[in-house]
Design an enzyme around this catalytic site. Structure first.
Site, PDB file in Angstrom:
ATOM      1  CG  ASP A  56      58.227  83.474 102.527  1.00 16.88           C
ATOM      2  OD1 ASP A  56      57.888  84.761 102.335  1.00 16.88           O
ATOM      3  OD2 ASP A  56      57.818  82.713 101.803  1.00 16.88           O
ATOM      4  CG  ASP A 111      53.521  83.130 103.307  1.00 20.62           C
ATOM      5  OD1 ASP A 111      52.470  82.657 103.860  1.00 20.62           O
ATOM      6  OD2 ASP A 111      53.428  83.126 102.060  1.00 20.62           O
ATOM      7  NE  ARG A 137      55.829  80.885 100.147  1.00 20.23           N
ATOM      8  CZ  ARG A 137      56.531  81.527  99.010  1.00 20.23           C
ATOM      9  NH1 ARG A 137      56.238  80.967  97.868  1.00 20.23           N
ATOM     10  NH2 ARG A 137      57.820  82.048  98.913  1.00 20.23           N
ATOM     11  CG  ASP A 149      62.011  84.570  97.508  1.00 17.98           C
ATOM     12  OD1 ASP A 149      62.461  85.264  98.633  1.00 17.98           O
ATOM     13  OD2 ASP A 149      62.846  83.751  97.133  1.00 17.98           O
ATOM     14  CB  THR A 166      54.592  87.649 100.908  1.00 23.57           C
ATOM     15  OG1 THR A 166      54.313  86.136 101.474  1.00 23.57           O
ATOM     16  CG2 THR A 166      56.053  88.105 101.542  1.00 23.57           C
ATOM     17  NE  ARG A 181      49.799  80.865  91.846  1.00 25.86           N
ATOM     18  CZ  ARG A 181      50.689  80.841  92.694  1.00 25.86           C
ATOM     19  NH1 ARG A 181      52.034  81.144  92.220  1.00 25.86           N
ATOM     20  NH2 ARG A 181      50.408  80.656  94.011  1.00 25.86           N
ATOM     21  N   GLY A 220      50.905  86.273  95.688  1.00 22.87           N
ATOM     22  CA  GLY A 220      49.635  85.936  96.504  1.00 22.87           C
ATOM     23  C   GLY A 220      49.593  87.533  97.056  1.00 22.87           C
TER      24      GLY A 220
END
Lengths: 320, 320, 320, 320
Positions: D129, D127, D171, D103, D125, D72, D11
């Site tokens: 995360d 997120d 996420r 990740d 990212t 992707r 993303g």
């Protein structure tokens, strides 16, 4: 008409890129090739001319400034410069040109037209000071930028019980001051088109503080006087205010165009190309009562007048 | 401790309202009543004190400025003023006070503490110039406001092949200049903490134009010199630039706080109340390595030093 | 007329607070006291009525939403509710009322007027779907909010070679979609007022990618169908797109009003009070060709038609 | 090392362009040529590789999305794809690569490193995360974008006495929800890292309305459940709320990066190149306590844990 040029001239204004994009794409849909003339009349005379395709104007719709650059070039007032310009255009096979800019730019455009070269103007300037049009391209964005800045400085003024005199752009026109002042709840809006009464302003400020307001805001059009001078005049009459000047400066000119300026730029640009293909010259596209119209450069210079919305200035008086 | 006061002092900074809200609400959750002291030390001495409830601070989290107002009050440097302040606090049954402000405000806070009145400081100033803390409340918002303004003026500079010298706030600290300059791709960042070489700056600008850049940006911390002076110094060496100064001024101070300043203000305010209820005084809450810590006013004034992130200044050199 | 009421009803729209402020302040300048009726017709019937002074509306000019709150209240369609409303107004000595809202709100306003109670409407809705007016209050802000969101999602779409179908508000009107789509360079704008050709849309998207575009944007008015449904219809014809739907939702409705909506709200509010003091009723203030005009509720419901700017929809076709 | 590649994968996140710019310019200052690998691992395998110069990255510092595109490509999990990637790199004379992403992207990066190809990761990212780093590139911007959207929807919720359940990205991580919820004065923040008590949430909402609040806001991390589901669960217990779900969606991902993300991206990108030239591989640049550090991909996947700031989640409880 198979090939046209497009240029921006004078001060840049948000929405100019939207107009350039529209010239290119509407041009292509009409079978016309479009060429960029960069750096205004200077670039024209020096032959800074290159092809612009639909792809080249992808992603510019929301950009401030002008991708074609701009430059001052007083030499274009002379016939010699003008003829060199026409020569350059002919050399590149260009048969008509769209000039996006303000009053000064239109003088150049008119001279091209007078030399027999088809030319259409698009009013692009933040100052809203062109005769015959309700709005110029960039004005709506600049007003919103100024209003956002005024919202910000009010936070600070309110925290300190302060009076701010904020000088905004507009050259000889008070339009930016009127719109942004009314939008910001200014205690006074001082513009070139109307005399102001310094005692009335001071009284309104005092009344405001007496009624519990924690700040005062005066929006001053640059065409009247510098902010420091108005502060001085106020202090001459009354020393009690915690007063400061703020000059907004260059931030007023840049930034991403508002929806309205994107739409206006697109409409102006598309119509300008259409006019060239219809064989027109010496005209400017303008907007009156929400319709795209045309006016002759001659009329813009000599017969039409720019009228700021003085009823809004009046209205503000009742709302402070 | 059953009743505490909260005040803002000195220049206002975005996030101050978030801190006030946190003082009130964390206070209530600890069974402490909170009182507003408005207009800083002036209001304190004059007894401008009133109850603040959870409801009163609803909807202020995202407002710039300070709902408690602020004012200059040099008289608080005198013992007489300080004792009057303590007297007012005691009269209202207030047992501790949170002072949100900058260096000057902390001097006043320390004097209250020295007179035996429990006082905790919260570093609220856009300048990021307080010793012992990585960040002050308001700094992140101001940097983003400046960056947005620089994005805007770049639009215009790029349209005209211009060099802009933009003067930003920060008092004697270069932090705002470093962060906003790096964020805006400035060709040079001029700060008080590092000598600058005007010939190097001119060389970098020229190299930039030679490589095809269409503008140059110099971000100048106000603590070095006024923008007009730096323009003068550059023009003395080289007259060829189309160069202008821009003074961002008051717009840097206001505006809605960023998420980071809302979180920092909330953390600072909550921790300040907790410290008072734990019987602490003469301390300032600060943030180091993302942790809320405390430092003594004494250490902040005498032993700790503010260190701007000079490695970022260095980094910028490689990225222009 | 010595005392009037003001209320907001239906969905909130940015600029409503500017209108309320203008009602209060223009009212005061005409010697009229203004009362707030909160929570729309529900509050009217239940007597949620209180005095509003000039001070109460300080600082609301730049706030989104409505400080008078709003609520749904279908019971006001019944005569019983209407008469209770009139009773409440009379009980408070109120002699006229300004209703700010959309079509549904005007039905209520008309019924008040029919019962002999002087009532003036102000068109406040983001949807721009009221007959007789070029623009409703809130529309300009919403379009700019949507355009900003579209600028954002384009960043992401462009990074992934993606087609986005973005559903925007507008109830049965395509105005938000037309303006925001043209402002964002959408490859297609799908509105209720015009049939669309799914094969043409797919062809345009494919042509775009073939010419080197890295994304595609379809702006869909909610009045046509949900975004997921249009995605489904496109995928039924062509499976090759990396396509997603985005529903902008509630963020379209809030936010600080643009300069234009602040000015429009101020003009509408001030004129509405003037009309009441002139003894008028059963009218709505509207804006046509940049002039504030009035139309009868009757004409708005039965004789006038809302016309979206279909020429802009047409123009977009040439610019993709 | 004379030639390196840079790619973005997964993303997109605001600040990625700042990192790309820093890779190119810091590379040039170290005498390293930089090549763009577009469209992530897909582009790598298919040889979408071209030279990037200092000029190419001019003006991208403030752009959202990624100028290198992303895609992707699950096939890169297979050894065959990885070896093809290495082959392409060698074919272009590239000796090391910087991979900007999350990740999943780092799994690919590790495999390249395992095949003996020098690879450094940059955590990009929204997120937040990724294990081992306090912040990922893009997180600060996204939090501010979400906070701005929440400010907007609060305007509307407050006008209608409404409870809003707003679903935000992240996420499996609650970081965006925690930061934006605390920044927006949310009545509840629901995250994957902590169980929530629906009865407590309902009680807090009711207490809020009882104390005079005119709206309620629940910020829900997408990793817990969809907003519609939480609305359903609340309504199952209590039907009295005027409650709605809002899914913020794609607008969270785009937009111009904040100052912090521009600085972080610049620092990450510059350091990544330096590490390659120092002969390092299999590492990720991260930020801990405001310092740029490095961690092995291995440790990120197996030994380190991402810790959201749960004390902020806790703090919010005291401030509602």
């Amino acid at each position: 008409m198979k090939r046209i040029g497009v240029m921006t001239s004078g001060g840049d204004a948000p929405g100019m890129n939207a107009a350039v994009r529209a010239v290119v794409r509407r041009g292509e849909s009409l079978g016309v090739e479009v060429y960029a003339i960069t750096n205004g009349y200077k670039g024209l005379v020096e032959g800074e001319i290159h092809r612009l395709t639909s792809n080249d104007v992808g992603g510019i719709l929301n950009r401030g400034g002008t991708m074609l650059f701009s430059a001052r070039y007083p030499e274009f007032k002379e016939k010699e410069g003008q003829l060199k310009g026409v020569e350059q255009l002919k050399k590149h096979g260009i048969e008509g040109v769209v000039v996006i800019g303000g009053d000064g730019s239109f003088r150049g455009a008119q001279s091209l037209s007078n030399h027999g070269f088809p030319t259409i103007g698009v009013p692009g300037t933040i100052d809203n000071d062109i005769a015959g049009t309700d709005y110029t391209l960039g004005f709506d964005t600049t007003v919103n930028t100024v209003v956002e800045a005024l919202d910000r400085v009010r936070d600070t003024a309110g925290s300190h019980g302060r009076v701010l005199v904020v000088e905004v752009m507009g050259r000889d026109a008070g339009d930016i001051a009127i719109w942004s002042g009314l939008s910001s709840g200014a205690e006074a809006i001082v513009i070139p088109e109307k005399p102001f009464d310094i005692n009335q302003i001071i009284k309104d400020l005092k009344d405001g503080f007496a009624e519990g307001k924690n700040q005062g805001l005066i929006v001053l059009a640059e065409g009247v006087m510098p902010a420091a001078e108005l502060v001085r005049q106020i202090q001459e009459v009354d020393h009690t205010f915690n007063i400061r000047e703020v000059v907004l400066g260059h931030i007023q000119r840049g930034g991403q165009p508002t929806a309205r300026d994107r739409v206006l730029g697109s409409s102006f640009g598309a119509r300008a190309v259409e006019l060239l293909t219809e064989g027109k010259t010496g005209l400017c596209v303008e907007v009156v009562d929400e319709e795209i119209v045309t006016n002759k450069f001659d009329d813009i210079f000599n017969n039409l007048k720019h009228e700021p919305k003085l009823h809004l200035h009046e209205l503000n008086k009742f709302l402070i």
